[in-house]
Design a protein around this motif. Structure first.
Motif, mmCIF file in Angstrom:
data_model
loop_
_atom_site.group_PDB
_atom_site.id
_atom_site.type_symbol
_atom_site.label_atom_id
_atom_site.label_comp_id
_atom_site.label_asym_id
_atom_site.label_seq_id
_atom_site.Cartn_x
_atom_site.Cartn_y
_atom_site.Cartn_z
ATOM 1 N N HIS A 14 -37.043 3.263 -46.580
ATOM 2 C CA HIS A 14 -36.209 3.564 -47.752
ATOM 3 C C HIS A 14 -35.981 2.312 -48.598
ATOM 4 N N GLU A 38 -38.877 12.125 -44.479
ATOM 5 C CA GLU A 38 -39.579 10.979 -45.043
ATOM 6 C C GLU A 38 -40.653 11.434 -46.021
ATOM 7 N N ALA A 71 -38.988 12.452 -49.158
ATOM 8 C CA ALA A 71 -38.565 11.281 -49.929
ATOM 9 C C ALA A 71 -39.754 10.651 -50.653
#
Length: 242
Positions: free
Chosen positions: A150, A196, A199
């Motif tokens: 991130h 993930e 994202a």
């Protein structure tokens, strides 16, 4: 016997003697059986490649003097490899092969399924230097400290990032390589988690790519992706035609 090829951090100028790095003097004398006057090849990633001579050598100390510029330093180039932190042996293998394949930078990434939560950057940098010496490249890839996925995405500069996405409909990698020297993101053993991948898909600079019909080990995926990129838009595509 072949001429030893060594990386140095020092400036390379004709006639300007420099000290060998720790371990290089012993390597030259005890392993390669070199003596004063014998030749070596030097590079530092900035000043090109030089033929040099051993001006002094004793135990692990040696002085090397550049004499002739063999190849000028080209502009930095090559794909960037972002790879989820792997177990030690696999990570070291990836760094070695990525260096040989021309990656200009290697960035370990920490993901939900990463086994280690850190990497030994000093050890990996040594492996990259040794691989650069062996494969005759003129620089050593930049090797970043491991960082959470991130954080890497939040700080990304917006340039295209190709993420390998197994088990999710994605464009074949070859079709995603539309510009030279892209950045490639490879996930851990077990792959990225669903959140993930979501994202990644939500970032406008990320393209999700497929590496084929088989599920690859992370290290296999890394070197395969680099090879595809280099063959399509990298230095494999034009080497020999210059």
């Amino acid at each position: 016997m072949s001429i030893p090829r060594l990386h140095t951090e020092h400036e390379l100028r004709e006639g300007h003697g420099i000290p060998a790095a720790p371990g290089q003097g012993r390597y030259l004398g005890a392993v390669m059986r070199k003596a004063v006057g014998d030749q070596v090849i030097l590079f530092n990633g900035r000043d090109g490649e030089w033929r040099a001579r051993i001006a002094a050598i004793r135990k692990d100390d040696a002085t090397l003097v550049p004499d002739v510029l063999l190849r000028p330093q080209p502009p930095a180039a090559g794909p960037i490899l972002l790879v989820a932190a792997l177990k030690r042996e696999a990570m070291e293998w990836v760094v070695e092969k990525a260096t040989e394949l021309g990656a200009r930078a290697i960035r370990p990434v920490l993901t939900a399924r990463s086994v280690p939560d850190r990497v030994n950057r000093a050890r990996l940098l040594l492996i990259a230097r040794e691989a650069a010496e062996q494969c005759e490249r003129l620089d050593v890839p930049a090797l970043a400290e491991a960082a959470p996925l991130h954080a890497v995405l939040d700080s990304w500069d917006g340039s295209p990032l190709i993420a390998a996405a197994e088990r999710r409909g994605a464009t074949p990698l070859a079709a995603c390589v539309t510009a030279p020297d892209p950045a490639i993101l490879i996930g851990p053993e077990g792959g990225f988690t669903g959140p993930e991948l979501d994202a990644l898909a939500g970032r406008p600079f990320v393209a999700l790519a497929s590496l084929g019909p088989r599920i690859l080990r992370a290290e296999t995926a890394a070197v395969s992706a680099l090879a595809v990129v280099q063959a399509i838009r990298g230095d494999w595509a034009h080497h020999g035609n210059e």
